[in-house]
Design a protein around this motif. Structure first.
Motif, mmCIF file in Angstrom:
data_model
loop_
_atom_site.group_PDB
_atom_site.id
_atom_site.type_symbol
_atom_site.label_atom_id
_atom_site.label_comp_id
_atom_site.label_asym_id
_atom_site.label_seq_id
_atom_site.Cartn_x
_atom_site.Cartn_y
_atom_site.Cartn_z
ATOM 1 N N UNK A 1 0.852 -1.188 0.000
ATOM 2 C CA UNK A 1 0.000 0.000 0.000
ATOM 3 C C UNK A 1 0.887 1.238 0.000
ATOM 4 N N UNK A 2 0.475 2.252 -0.779
ATOM 5 C CA UNK A 2 1.299 3.446 -0.960
ATOM 6 C C UNK A 2 0.474 4.711 -0.861
ATOM 7 N N UNK A 3 1.063 5.746 -0.251
ATOM 8 C CA UNK A 3 0.537 7.112 -0.308
ATOM 9 C C UNK A 3 1.508 7.953 -1.136
ATOM 10 N N UNK B 1 -2.753 5.519 -3.077
ATOM 11 C CA UNK B 1 -3.669 6.601 -2.725
ATOM 12 C C UNK B 1 -3.077 7.925 -3.195
ATOM 13 N N UNK B 2 -3.871 8.673 -3.954
ATOM 14 C CA UNK B 2 -3.487 10.004 -4.426
ATOM 15 C C UNK B 2 -4.529 11.010 -3.928
ATOM 16 N N UNK C 1 3.782 0.455 2.852
ATOM 17 C CA UNK C 1 3.742 -0.640 3.819
ATOM 18 C C UNK C 1 3.520 -1.928 3.055
ATOM 19 N N UNK C 2 4.223 -2.989 3.483
ATOM 20 C CA UNK C 2 4.250 -4.215 2.682
ATOM 21 C C UNK C 2 4.239 -5.467 3.566
ATOM 22 N N UNK C 3 3.258 -6.351 3.317
ATOM 23 C CA UNK C 3 3.239 -7.718 3.863
ATOM 24 C C UNK C 3 3.335 -7.805 5.394
ATOM 25 N N UNK D 1 -3.662 3.092 6.635
ATOM 26 C CA UNK D 1 -4.028 2.885 5.229
ATOM 27 C C UNK D 1 -5.458 2.366 5.094
ATOM 28 N N UNK D 2 -5.837 1.435 5.955
ATOM 29 C CA UNK D 2 -7.193 0.886 5.880
ATOM 30 C C UNK D 2 -8.241 1.981 6.148
#
Length: 517
Positions: free
Chosen positions: A370-372, A399-400, A441-443, A482-483
């Motif tokens: 997940x990315x911002x 997310x943009x 964030x990853x895994x 993120x969620x």
């Protein structure tokens, strides 16, 4: 009558502002250059032919450079379209490398201070036993930046500027020896005024305070020369790369970092500048969603060295930087929360550290990433990595902003949606307002929080910084954040990507020149 008076006051303020004056001077330079070349070429066919030859040589030079293909294309097209001006334009501002003077100063400090950055063999050995892939990422960061990974460090994540701000003030009030600040934007208002009040008080108490601000970043927000005001208050200060209105790429290299170091054992970084919109005291583009992180412990040393490298390159001060180490002013044992690796990125080398860290995370993801990012202006390598990860079955989400700060950049960001969505990448636009955070964030294992946007300026031209974390509580906190963000964001569909012809043409042109924006 009052309305007219208010408009007049605003207009006068704009016209007299430094950014307006700089813009006018640059426009006059460009206009004069074009007029001069046109008139000169009309006067002599030989001179016109000479300009064409210069442009042809510039194209050959660009094609044979070891550079990003998108950046090459962004220059080759205008040179071929406008051979009269293109070659000279590239000669004046096409080289992405900083000036030789700036490079020489910084290189000298890097060489001087790099030996103070020692990687603990024990920590690295533990990391390799725990996760070989993460260890490889850490090794890469250390090899190209010299910044090692640490244990004996705790990290606290902030999902907004207003969450971050009280802790900033609290830690500043605790300072007993020194405070280092390095920020892209500082704006006079509630946030900066309260911080400045504490800094002035600390100076009176004998605390050494040093401040670096980026001159271009503060072009609209601070009066010139602001550093003189700081010096009168007892705060040692300089403006990085003072902005001179000259049509030159040297002015492109900005200090985009956000670093606060207190007594060597506490540090803050993230996307949060020192201005009121970052704590939502004022509203500019809806709700301003940002992110920050506070570190306490041994990993703070990386940020201290990062700051001192910049400081001593521009204002030689310290012969022995060991006096700033984390344990000098902290007698207790530091707590440990996983592995923490602050790192810097610089345009001085050919290594795009920020992008490579992101690419390694994307390529190594097995379940989700997940990315911002406030700006999504990516090259072919990043596009390929994102699409490939999604095709492999990884849950890739970006997310943009829902409300942009710059319309043309937003249109450019949206131009990348279609290819990503078609290949399974999930794009979300943050509906409450503008998202300025730069987080991955990853895994459930790794995360990054920092200053590095997913655009050409951050990845190729700016001085940046970030924090790479493994098995830290921050990883869980970033995922939870993120969620929450996904729940208030609009997921982009293929239908949303369909634009009318005029907008598609605008976006196509913007895509062509994206590396130059």
């Amino acid at each position: 009558m009052e309305k007219v008076k208010e408009i007049t006051v605003r207009l006068v303020k704009v016209v007299l502002s430094r950014i307006f004056i700089v813009g006018v001077i640059l426009a006059l330079q460009v206009g004069w250059m074009i007029l001069f070349l046109v008139k000169l070429s009309e006067y002599s066919a030989m001179i016109s032919a000479l300009f064409n030859i210069i442009s042809a040589l510039a194209v050959l030079y660009i094609i044979n450079k070891q550079d990003n293909p998108a950046y090459k294309l962004a220059w080759v097209v205008p040179i071929l379209l406008f051979p009269l001006l293109g070659g000279l334009l590239y000669a004046s501002m096409g080289n992405k490398q900083p000036s030789r003077r700036l490079r020489a100063k910084l290189d000298a400090e890097y060489n001087k201070m790099n030996p103070s950055l020692e990687q603990s063999a024990e920590v690295l050995e533990e990391l390799e036993k725990s996760n070989k892939q993460v260890a490889l990422q850490s090794r890469y960061i250390h090899k190209v930046t010299n910044f090692p990974i640490y244990k004996n460090t705790t990290a606290k994540y902030y999902k907004s500027g207003e969450d971050n701000y009280p802790d900033m003030l609290q830690e500043l009030r605790k300072a007993k020896h020194y405070i280092f600040l390095e920020y892209f934007i500082i704006d006079e208002g509630k946030m900066w005024d309260q911080i400045l009040e504490i800094l002035v008080e600390k100076v009176k108490q004998g605390v050494e305070v040093r401040l670096i601000y980026d001159d271009f970043g503060c072009l609209r927000t601070l009066p010139y020369p602001y550093y003189q005001k700081m010096e009168r208050l007892g705060i040692k200060c300089f403006a990085f790369n003072p902005y001179i209105p000259i049509f030159s790429v040297v002015m492109n290299h900005r200090d985009h970092r956000k670093i606060l170091v207190i007594d060597g054992h506490t540090a803050f970084t993230g996307g949060i500048n020192l201005a009121d919109e970052y704590i939502n005291h004022i509203e500019r583009f809806g709700y301003w969603k940002d992110a920050g992180i506070m570190l306490k412990g041994e990993a703070v040393w990386n940020f201290t060295v990062m700051f001192l490298q910049m400081w001593n390159a521009m204002r030689p001060t310290d012969e022995d930087i060991s006096v700033f180490k984390p344990h000098i002013h902290f007698d207790e044992v530091f707590e440990s929360d996983g592995y923490v690796q602050p790192y810097g990125d610089t345009p001085l080398d050919q290594e795009v550290v920020g992008e490579n860290v992101y690419l390694n995370l994307i390529n190594g993801a097995t379940r989700y990433i997940y990315m911002y990012t406030p700006y999504l202006i990516i090259d072919n390598e990043m596009m390929t990595a994102l699409c490939l990860a999604a095709k492999k079955g990884v849950d890739v989400r970006i997310v943009t902003p829902g409300i942009p700060d710059k319309k043309y950049v937003f249109w450019l960001t949206q131009s990348y949606y279609s290819q990503l969505v078609q290949n399974g990448v999930k794009i979300y636009e943050y509906q409450p307002g503008f998202i300025h955070a730069k987080c991955f964030v990853c895994d459930d294992e790794v995360a990054t929080v920092g200053t590095i946007n997913m655009d050409y300026r951050s990845l190729y031209l700016h001085f940046e910084c970030g924090v790479f974390l493994y098995q830290s509580n921050v990883v869980k906190q970033v995922k939870e954040d993120a969620m929450e963000v996904f729940s208030v964001s609009k997921r982009i569909t293929e239908k949303d990507c369909h634009r009318r012809l005029p907008m598609r043409l605008i976006q196509a042109i913007l895509r062509l020149f994206a590396p130059l924006m």
